[in-house]
Design a protein around this motif. Structure first.
Motif, mmCIF file in Angstrom:
data_model
loop_
_atom_site.group_PDB
_atom_site.id
_atom_site.type_symbol
_atom_site.label_atom_id
_atom_site.label_comp_id
_atom_site.label_asym_id
_atom_site.label_seq_id
_atom_site.Cartn_x
_atom_site.Cartn_y
_atom_site.Cartn_z
ATOM 1 N N ILE A 188 25.917 42.087 52.407
ATOM 2 C CA ILE A 188 26.672 42.695 52.758
ATOM 3 C C ILE A 188 26.010 43.976 53.136
ATOM 4 O O ILE A 188 25.739 44.454 54.149
ATOM 5 N N THR A 189 24.397 44.077 52.179
ATOM 6 C CA THR A 189 23.644 45.256 52.801
ATOM 7 C C THR A 189 22.964 44.566 53.127
ATOM 8 O O THR A 189 22.117 45.983 53.360
ATOM 9 N N VAL A 190 22.905 44.085 53.900
ATOM 10 C CA VAL A 190 21.759 43.735 54.761
ATOM 11 C C VAL A 190 22.062 43.214 56.059
ATOM 12 O O VAL A 190 21.116 43.316 56.577
ATOM 13 N N ALA A 191 23.190 43.166 56.178
ATOM 14 C CA ALA A 191 24.115 42.974 57.627
ATOM 15 C C ALA A 191 23.575 43.941 58.636
ATOM 16 O O ALA A 191 24.064 45.145 58.120
ATOM 17 N N SER A 192 23.319 43.308 59.094
ATOM 18 C CA SER A 192 23.474 44.431 60.437
ATOM 19 C C SER A 192 24.852 44.775 61.518
ATOM 20 O O SER A 192 25.575 44.301 61.110
ATOM 21 N N GLY A 193 25.569 46.210 61.580
ATOM 22 C CA GLY A 193 25.869 46.525 62.605
ATOM 23 C C GLY A 193 27.443 46.971 60.951
ATOM 24 O O GLY A 193 28.163 47.526 61.819
ATOM 25 N N THR A 194 27.042 47.269 60.097
ATOM 26 C CA THR A 194 27.661 48.231 58.730
ATOM 27 C C THR A 194 27.598 49.072 59.735
ATOM 28 O O THR A 194 26.973 49.877 60.226
ATOM 29 N N VAL A 195 28.459 49.814 59.033
ATOM 30 C CA VAL A 195 28.731 51.723 58.646
ATOM 31 C C VAL A 195 27.813 52.220 58.287
ATOM 32 O O VAL A 195 27.270 51.659 56.440
ATOM 33 N N SER A 196 27.470 53.187 58.567
ATOM 34 C CA SER A 196 26.384 53.138 57.397
ATOM 35 C C SER A 196 26.511 54.719 56.726
ATOM 36 O O SER A 196 27.256 55.698 57.397
ATOM 37 N N VAL A 197 26.447 55.134 55.042
ATOM 38 C CA VAL A 197 26.573 56.288 54.560
ATOM 39 C C VAL A 197 25.745 56.871 54.327
ATOM 40 O O VAL A 197 24.791 55.922 53.677
ATOM 41 N N ALA A 198 25.529 58.098 54.540
ATOM 42 C CA ALA A 198 23.910 58.880 53.846
ATOM 43 C C ALA A 198 24.599 59.282 52.135
ATOM 44 O O ALA A 198 25.520 60.083 51.881
ATOM 45 N N GLY A 199 23.878 58.650 51.412
ATOM 46 C CA GLY A 199 23.800 58.766 49.885
ATOM 47 C C GLY A 199 22.990 59.700 49.366
ATOM 48 O O GLY A 199 23.052 60.024 48.035
ATOM 49 N N GLY A 200 22.419 60.834 49.961
ATOM 50 C CA GLY A 200 21.805 61.765 49.431
ATOM 51 C C GLY A 200 20.328 61.855 48.563
ATOM 52 O O GLY A 200 19.756 62.441 48.578
ATOM 53 N N SER A 201 19.755 60.161 48.840
ATOM 54 C CA SER A 201 18.671 60.145 47.787
ATOM 55 C C SER A 201 19.533 61.336 46.541
ATOM 56 O O SER A 201 18.342 61.649 45.605
ATOM 57 N N ALA A 202 20.011 61.616 46.014
ATOM 58 C CA ALA A 202 20.809 62.035 45.091
ATOM 59 C C ALA A 202 21.715 61.933 43.931
ATOM 60 O O ALA A 202 22.345 61.190 44.385
ATOM 61 N N ALA A 203 21.835 62.707 42.691
ATOM 62 C CA ALA A 203 23.501 62.265 42.602
ATOM 63 C C ALA A 203 23.979 62.116 43.137
ATOM 64 O O ALA A 203 24.482 63.296 44.011
ATOM 65 N N PRO A 204 25.300 61.558 42.841
ATOM 66 C CA PRO A 204 26.158 60.803 43.583
ATOM 67 C C PRO A 204 27.076 62.415 43.773
ATOM 68 O O PRO A 204 27.520 62.429 42.558
ATOM 69 N N THR A 205 27.839 62.131 44.634
ATOM 70 C CA THR A 205 28.995 63.507 44.670
ATOM 71 C C THR A 205 30.228 62.757 44.748
ATOM 72 O O THR A 205 30.196 61.708 45.433
ATOM 73 N N VAL A 206 31.909 63.669 45.187
ATOM 74 C CA VAL A 206 32.634 63.387 44.957
ATOM 75 C C VAL A 206 32.986 62.984 46.900
ATOM 76 O O VAL A 206 33.473 61.472 47.005
ATOM 77 N N GLY A 207 32.303 63.379 47.621
ATOM 78 C CA GLY A 207 31.995 63.769 49.080
ATOM 79 C C GLY A 207 31.699 62.574 49.530
ATOM 80 O O GLY A 207 31.933 61.564 50.847
ATOM 81 N N VAL A 208 30.420 61.985 48.795
ATOM 82 C CA VAL A 208 30.114 60.678 49.268
ATOM 83 C C VAL A 208 30.465 59.329 48.792
ATOM 84 O O VAL A 208 30.577 58.529 50.235
ATOM 85 N N TYR A 209 31.095 59.494 47.713
ATOM 86 C CA TYR A 209 32.599 58.173 47.937
ATOM 87 C C TYR A 209 33.271 58.494 48.842
ATOM 88 O O TYR A 209 34.101 57.584 49.266
ATOM 89 N N GLU A 210 33.877 59.317 49.533
ATOM 90 C CA GLU A 210 34.735 59.500 50.346
ATOM 91 C C GLU A 210 34.833 59.724 51.633
ATOM 92 O O GLU A 210 35.315 58.814 52.327
ATOM 93 N N SER A 211 33.168 59.410 51.693
ATOM 94 C CA SER A 211 32.321 59.321 52.756
ATOM 95 C C SER A 211 32.581 57.591 53.176
ATOM 96 O O SER A 211 33.097 56.435 53.916
ATOM 97 N N PHE A 212 32.447 56.310 52.216
ATOM 98 C CA PHE A 212 32.645 55.326 51.529
ATOM 99 C C PHE A 212 33.513 55.007 51.775
ATOM 100 O O PHE A 212 33.765 53.877 53.240
ATOM 101 N N PHE A 213 34.996 56.098 51.541
ATOM 102 C CA PHE A 213 36.249 54.890 52.110
ATOM 103 C C PHE A 213 37.138 55.485 53.360
ATOM 104 O O PHE A 213 36.894 54.370 53.855
ATOM 105 N N PHE A 214 36.146 56.436 53.931
ATOM 106 C CA PHE A 214 36.483 57.009 55.348
ATOM 107 C C PHE A 214 35.730 56.250 56.170
ATOM 108 O O PHE A 214 36.169 56.326 56.993
ATOM 109 N N GLY A 215 34.417 55.820 55.674
ATOM 110 C CA GLY A 215 33.505 54.944 56.290
ATOM 111 C C GLY A 215 34.309 53.604 57.011
ATOM 112 O O GLY A 215 34.175 53.415 58.137
#
Length: 204
Positions: A53-80
């Motif tokens: 899954i993490t290698v496949a093309s055509g998936t929805v990209s989520v910006a993790g921010g390269s920093a400590a995770p936030t609730v917003g990042v995980y909301e981006s995963f879910f609503f992505g």
């Protein structure tokens, strides 16, 4: 892609053992195969292994921010992942995936800078986040994570696991050894990349 392995066992050891060592080896091959498939579903390179899954093309990209995770990042995963890939499916089919470190960081998000309570609760051992399973794959780097509908990942078995036991060959005969080998062939990839939200920029 071929998945195979082999173990040499001494015939003297087999004759002296009170248990069915060869039978136990065959059973363990099955368990190792399941681990192999789990690892490749998450991170298979698509060249010598099924496409992860993490290698496949055509998936929805989520910006993790390269920093400590936030609730917003995980909301981006879910609503992505669009609603049509979530509605009507069992919660067991919808899940996050990352390594243990990335999961620990997600559960360590505090309510605020002055309130150390964890915003996702203290049930760390349930390996869940926002009501969904959080699968652990230690082959993933800290920077990799995903959320998606596992019903939209397809694994194809070209050849079921076959176990072969042999004592032929001059090397085995001279060493009084038996070779137990297992071989199977698999393919796999997301059938629809839009069913998966993936980030490669989580905290390192």
């Amino acid at each position: 892609y071929t998945c195979n392995g082999a173990v040499e066992i001494g015939l003297d050891f087999l004759s002296d053992s009170p248990v069915d060592v060869a039978g136990m080896m065959t059973e363990q091959y099955g368990r190792v195969l399941l681990n192999y498939l789990d690892r490749n579903i998450a991170a298979g390179d698509g060249t010598t292994q099924p496409t992860g899954i993490t290698v496949a093309s055509g998936t929805v990209s989520v910006a993790g921010g390269s920093a400590a995770p936030t609730v917003g990042v995980y909301e981006s995963f879910f609503f992505g992942v669009a609603k049509k890939y979530k509605q009507g499916y069992s919660n067991d089919r919808l899940m996050f995936g990352a390594n243990e470190t990335t999961y620990a960081r997600s559960r360590a998000i505090a309510v605020s800078g002055t309130d150390a309570r964890r915003i996702f609760g203290m049930t760390h051992g349930d390996y869940q986040l926002v009501g969904h399973k959080y699968g652990i794959s230690d082959t993933l780097a800290n920077t990799k994570a995903f959320f998606g509908n596992m019903a939209r990942y397809r694994m194809y078995r070209r050849l079921g696991q076959t176990v072969k036991v042999t004592t032929d060959g001059k090397t085995l005969v001279r060493q009084n050894m038996m070779l137990v080998s297992a071989r199977s062939r698999w393919g796999g990839q997301p059938e629809d990349g839009n069913a998966f939200a993936v980030s490669s920029t989580m905290q390192s």
